[in-house]
Design a protein around this motif. Sequence first.
Motif, short mmCIF file in Angstrom:
data_model
loop_
_atom_site.label_atom_id
_atom_site.label_comp_id
_atom_site.label_asym_id
_atom_site.label_seq_id
_atom_site.Cartn_x
_atom_site.Cartn_y
_atom_site.Cartn_z
N GLU A 169 0.82 -1.20 0.00
CA GLU A 169 0.00 0.00 0.00
C GLU A 169 0.85 1.26 0.00
O GLU A 169 1.87 1.33 0.69
N ASN A 170 0.43 2.23 -0.80
CA ASN A 170 0.94 3.61 -0.76
C ASN A 170 2.37 3.76 -1.23
O ASN A 170 2.98 4.81 -1.01
N PHE A 171 2.92 2.77 -1.92
CA PHE A 171 4.27 2.96 -2.44
C PHE A 171 4.23 3.82 -3.69
O PHE A 171 3.31 3.72 -4.50
N ARG A 172 5.22 4.66 -3.84
CA ARG A 172 5.34 5.52 -5.03
C ARG A 172 6.74 5.36 -5.59
O ARG A 172 7.70 5.32 -4.83
N PRO A 173 6.91 5.31 -6.91
CA PRO A 173 5.92 5.30 -7.99
C PRO A 173 5.28 3.92 -8.13
O PRO A 173 5.51 3.05 -7.29
N ASP A 174 4.50 3.73 -9.26
CA ASP A 174 3.65 2.54 -9.34
C ASP A 174 4.04 1.57 -10.44
O ASP A 174 4.00 0.37 -10.25
N THR A 175 4.45 2.04 -11.61
CA THR A 175 4.68 1.18 -12.76
C THR A 175 6.04 0.51 -12.68
O THR A 175 7.06 1.16 -12.43
N GLY A 176 6.07 -0.81 -12.90
CA GLY A 176 7.36 -1.49 -12.83
C GLY A 176 7.28 -2.96 -13.14
O GLY A 176 6.27 -3.49 -13.61
N LEU A 177 8.40 -3.65 -12.85
CA LEU A 177 8.55 -5.07 -13.10
C LEU A 177 8.94 -5.77 -11.80
O LEU A 177 9.72 -5.24 -11.01
N LEU A 178 8.42 -6.98 -11.62
CA LEU A 178 8.79 -7.80 -10.48
C LEU A 178 9.65 -8.96 -10.96
O LEU A 178 9.27 -9.69 -11.88
N PHE A 179 10.81 -9.11 -10.33
CA PHE A 179 11.68 -10.27 -10.55
C PHE A 179 11.48 -11.19 -9.35
O PHE A 179 12.15 -11.04 -8.31
N PRO A 180 10.56 -12.14 -9.43
CA PRO A 180 10.10 -12.85 -8.23
C PRO A 180 11.12 -13.80 -7.61
O PRO A 180 10.99 -14.15 -6.44
N GLU A 181 12.13 -14.22 -8.37
CA GLU A 181 13.09 -15.19 -7.83
C GLU A 181 14.35 -14.54 -7.29
O GLU A 181 15.28 -15.25 -6.87
N GLN A 182 14.41 -13.23 -7.29
CA GLN A 182 15.53 -12.53 -6.68
C GLN A 182 15.20 -12.19 -5.24
O GLN A 182 14.09 -12.46 -4.76
N GLY A 183 16.15 -11.63 -4.51
CA GLY A 183 15.91 -11.35 -3.11
C GLY A 183 17.05 -10.57 -2.49
O GLY A 183 17.80 -9.89 -3.19
N ASN A 184 17.20 -10.70 -1.17
CA ASN A 184 18.29 -10.01 -0.49
C ASN A 184 18.75 -10.85 0.70
O ASN A 184 18.03 -11.72 1.18
N ILE A 185 19.96 -10.56 1.16
CA ILE A 185 20.54 -11.31 2.25
C ILE A 185 21.00 -10.37 3.35
O ILE A 185 21.44 -9.24 3.07
N ARG A 186 20.85 -10.81 4.59
CA ARG A 186 21.25 -9.99 5.75
C ARG A 186 22.76 -10.15 5.91
O ARG A 186 23.26 -11.08 6.57
N ASN A 187 23.51 -9.24 5.32
CA ASN A 187 24.94 -9.40 5.17
C ASN A 187 25.75 -9.42 6.46
O ASN A 187 26.70 -10.19 6.56
N PRO A 188 25.46 -8.60 7.49
CA PRO A 188 26.28 -8.70 8.70
C PRO A 188 26.23 -10.08 9.33
O PRO A 188 27.26 -10.62 9.77
N GLY A 189 25.04 -10.69 9.37
CA GLY A 189 24.92 -12.04 9.90
C GLY A 189 25.66 -13.05 9.06
O GLY A 189 26.26 -14.01 9.58
N LEU A 190 25.65 -12.85 7.73
CA LEU A 190 26.37 -13.75 6.85
C LEU A 190 27.88 -13.69 7.11
O LEU A 190 28.55 -14.73 7.18
N LEU A 191 28.42 -12.48 7.24
CA LEU A 191 29.86 -12.34 7.49
C LEU A 191 30.26 -13.02 8.79
O LEU A 191 31.30 -13.69 8.87
#
Length: 367
Positions: A126-148
Amino acid sequence: MSDVLVVGGGIVGLLSALELTQRQKSVTLIDAPSLFPPASWAGGGILTPLFAWRYSDAMTRLSVDAVPRFERLLDALDPGGAVAAELLHRGGVWVSVQGQECDKAQAWAERWHIPVEPRSARGLMENFRPDTGLLFPEQGNIRNPGLLKRLRQTLLRKGVRFENAQVERLCQRHGGLQLTASDGRCWQSEQVLLSAGASMRVLLDGLGIRLPVFPAKGEMLLYQMAPGQVPAVMLTDEGYLIPRNDGAVLVGSTLRKGDASCYPTVQGRYQLEAVAARLWPQLAEHKPRFHWAGVRPGCERDVPFLGAVPGMPGVYAAAGHFRNGLVSAPASAELLAQIMCGQPTFTDPTPYSLPSSSLSSSSFLRR
């Protein structure tokens, strides 16, 4: 004496040490985290380059399979899956694009077999701006300090020695290589990997090596929100939001080329708070919990330098990962270990090689 000395304890140095131990090499890792905190500690951990289609094929080859590479790494660190559940966010990456750039992004994704789908931002949150875009569903992110932290623990169990020291000199000695620290301590080995992040320029200059690398400071904020409110990384040209599994939301980031300082600034905080409020107005009602800065290993080309240092037998370098150190670290480390061990490489190493013209006549490497 270890088979390999690795200078630098960021993500590329740590994963290179891991790859080398898997090839039966003994490793000593030398680092000075209190003086030179690794950029991979301070980054956001997005497992794709920002606007990846704007990069060369060589960068894509180092990053296109980052998520499965990290999944395998986390499974090796903890076969039970608890580490992956804690550190890896699989919600995907949504990117604000439209028009011709949207077409370019979709063509890039099709070429590299990356799932992508048109999706409005408001269809995700909800309420994110801007609106038009693409979703790459199989990508993501990692919590890097914990990984190190987990990587260091694993390497210690595998017998890697860690030395807290600032390396000042590299020279040939008794048919091998010797590193000397500012406190006078010395280490000898047949091979040395220089992977010291933003401080590489000083180290390389001392060796008479000229590469287009530079420090680049970045600042970020962290807000603590309810889990699930930001379902995916939300990326725009203005900035981005990065969700963690516990509801933390990172806002990034600033960029100041040539700045090697690690302290956060009032200006940076105001800038990021404004970005947060514009992208997701709900954040304007909250105060950030944390504000920090890190120094990226900047580079004037869009791929890092990986491989042997010309004219310096046994010396290898990893330099200039800039904003893509985390996402490209597993592939970079594998490539470096293959080169150092004389094995076939998973990709052509030529685009990442250090040019022979980078070595000046005043090389610091001497007998």
